[in-house]
Design a protein around this motif. Structure first.
Motif, short mmCIF file in Angstrom:
data_model
loop_
_atom_site.label_atom_id
_atom_site.label_comp_id
_atom_site.label_asym_id
_atom_site.label_seq_id
_atom_site.Cartn_x
_atom_site.Cartn_y
_atom_site.Cartn_z
N TYR A 1 0.80 -1.22 0.00
CA TYR A 1 0.00 0.00 0.00
C TYR A 1 0.84 1.27 0.00
O TYR A 1 0.30 2.37 -0.19
CB TYR A 1 -0.92 0.02 1.23
N LEU A 2 2.14 1.16 0.23
CA LEU A 2 2.98 2.35 0.30
C LEU A 2 3.08 3.06 -1.05
O LEU A 2 3.16 2.40 -2.09
CB LEU A 2 4.40 1.97 0.74
N PRO A 3 3.09 4.38 -1.06
CA PRO A 3 3.39 5.09 -2.31
C PRO A 3 4.85 4.83 -2.67
O PRO A 3 5.67 4.52 -1.79
CB PRO A 3 3.14 6.56 -1.96
N LEU A 4 5.19 4.96 -3.95
CA LEU A 4 6.52 4.60 -4.40
C LEU A 4 7.65 5.28 -3.61
O LEU A 4 8.60 4.59 -3.22
CB LEU A 4 6.67 4.88 -5.90
N PRO A 5 7.60 6.60 -3.34
CA PRO A 5 8.71 7.21 -2.59
C PRO A 5 8.96 6.56 -1.23
O PRO A 5 10.11 6.43 -0.81
CB PRO A 5 8.27 8.67 -2.43
N ALA A 6 7.88 6.15 -0.55
CA ALA A 6 8.03 5.49 0.75
C ALA A 6 8.43 4.03 0.60
O ALA A 6 9.02 3.44 1.51
CB ALA A 6 6.72 5.61 1.53
N MET A 7 8.11 3.44 -0.56
CA MET A 7 8.43 2.03 -0.80
C MET A 7 9.90 1.83 -1.15
O MET A 7 10.49 0.79 -0.84
CB MET A 7 7.53 1.50 -1.93
#
Length: 376
Positions: free
Chosen positions: A37-43
């Motif tokens: 569920y994380l957005p790409l920058p946080a992933m």
């Protein structure tokens, strides 16, 4: 289901992230997971941590030398491309596949890993490099993912048929019993017991007659059982998104074997024909008899397609189009389960009705064709 793009700047990943023991059948393991569920920058930091944990030669590489990009957000999985700049200045790319949440509800991951090992050795798909808690890492395929409009092009259709012929000859150890009706009935049991939190979705769900669906399953099972279709190891999900083409090398790849199992040949072919319609279910694109015969010729006799007899073409036409009906039933029920379980923004309930209504539209035509053929 996903996409990977051409990247001519990368070196052979197996040379850089192999396990070092020369064993092409083994892979690295990690207990880490990556939040879907994380957005790409946080992933990205989590993906880098995962790669360092799996591949020890990268454990000391500075994070700035990793680049991570999303290459697919399909209706089941997410695919990410990770590129690492190594000390010698070369780039190594790998693919990280995150399983869709709750997909284990319908997919046997142990069976998938077993199949990948043998299919990869036979030249299909990407090499399995690592497995983590909610996904896998594979070598990056330098190719483009096909679109539904691609797979009906005569030249590509012929190549898909030839490769499918080879695919169906791969032996995967284990039970060789066809799984189609077990899987359809399993999906039926899970789908019919669903409850939705969303009142509107529950209302739509309540309009579905599962007694009718169960009777349809039993009828198609009976008709197809009379066709004596060969049982082969099948892809079972040969849509355009699971086909990749390197146009420079003129090489076609089959990818994503998560639904692979021993199954009826006609199901794998009929299911592929249904995928001409794409996710939008434009069934006006379903291949004509002439287009199907073109496919059958290259499937049955890849080296001498013009030598296939009319009798063999007719038989495979009946077989594939009868099992095509079973494909609609399977994916319709699958869609109901996804409508309840998947967080992916896709209208699975609408997809259920598109597939089930297409089944009902075609049922009489192809069941009658099968019965007439069998009565000869």
């Amino acid at each position: 289901m996903g996409a990977e793009e051409i990247d001519n700047g990368s070196v052979d990943v197996e040379e850089s992230v192999g396990n070092g023991d020369g064993n092409t059948e083994s892979y690295q393991l990690s207990t880490l997971s990556v939040d879907h569920y994380l957005p790409l920058p946080a992933m990205i930091p989590r993906i880098i941590e995962l790669c360092k944990d799996l591949f020890k030669q990268w454990s000391e590489v500075d994070d700035s030398r990793f680049s991570v990009e999303m290459v697919s957000g399909g209706i089941t999985n997410q695919l990410l491309k990770v590129t690492v700049e190594e000390e010698n200045g070369s780039n190594v790319s790998i693919t990280v596949r995150l399983y869709g949440p709750n997909t284990d509800y319908v997919i046997n991951r142990d069976q998938e890993l077993q199949a990948i090992k043998y299919l990869s050795a036979a030249g299909f798909g990407a090499k399995l490099l690592g497995v983590f808690k909610n996904g896998m890492v594979q070598s990056f395929i330098h190719a483009r993912t096909l679109e539904p409009s691609d797979i009906r092009k005569p030249e590509l259709a012929a190549e898909i048929a030839k490769q499918l012929n080879k695919f169906h000859k791969v032996y995967i150890p284990g039970s060789t019993e066809p799984q189609l009706w077990n899987e359809i009935l399993k999906c039926y049991g899970k789908a019919s017991a669903l409850q939705f939190d969303d009142t509107e979705k529950q209302c739509i769900f309540d309009s579905i007659s599962f007694t009718e669906i169960h009777n349809e399953i039993l009828e198609i099972k009976e008709v197809t059982s009379l066709l004596d279709a060969p049982v082969v190891f099948s892809h079972n999900d040969l849509l355009s998104g699971n086909l990749m083409l390197n146009e420079e090398e003129e090489r076609l790849y089959f990818i994503d074997f998560e639904y692979g199992s021993y199954n009826y040949r006609g199901f794998d072919i009929g299911n592929h024909f249904n995928e001409y319609a794409g996710y939008d279910c434009d069934f006006s694109c379903y291949p004509s008899k002439e287009e199907q015969y073109h496919f059958f010729r290259h499937y049955l006799q890849p080296e001498e397609p013009d030598e296939v007899s009319q009798e063999d073409l007719e038989a495979l036409y009946v077989e594939s189009n009868t099992f095509m009906l079973a494909s609609h039933l399977y994916w319709a029920l699958w869609a109901l389960i996804q409508a309840r379980m998947s967080p992916i923004d896709f209208d699975y309930l609408r997809y259920f009705f598109l597939r089930y209504n297409e089944y009902k539209k075609n049922k009489e035509k192809y069941c009658s064709l099968a019965r007439s053929f069998l009565a000869r």
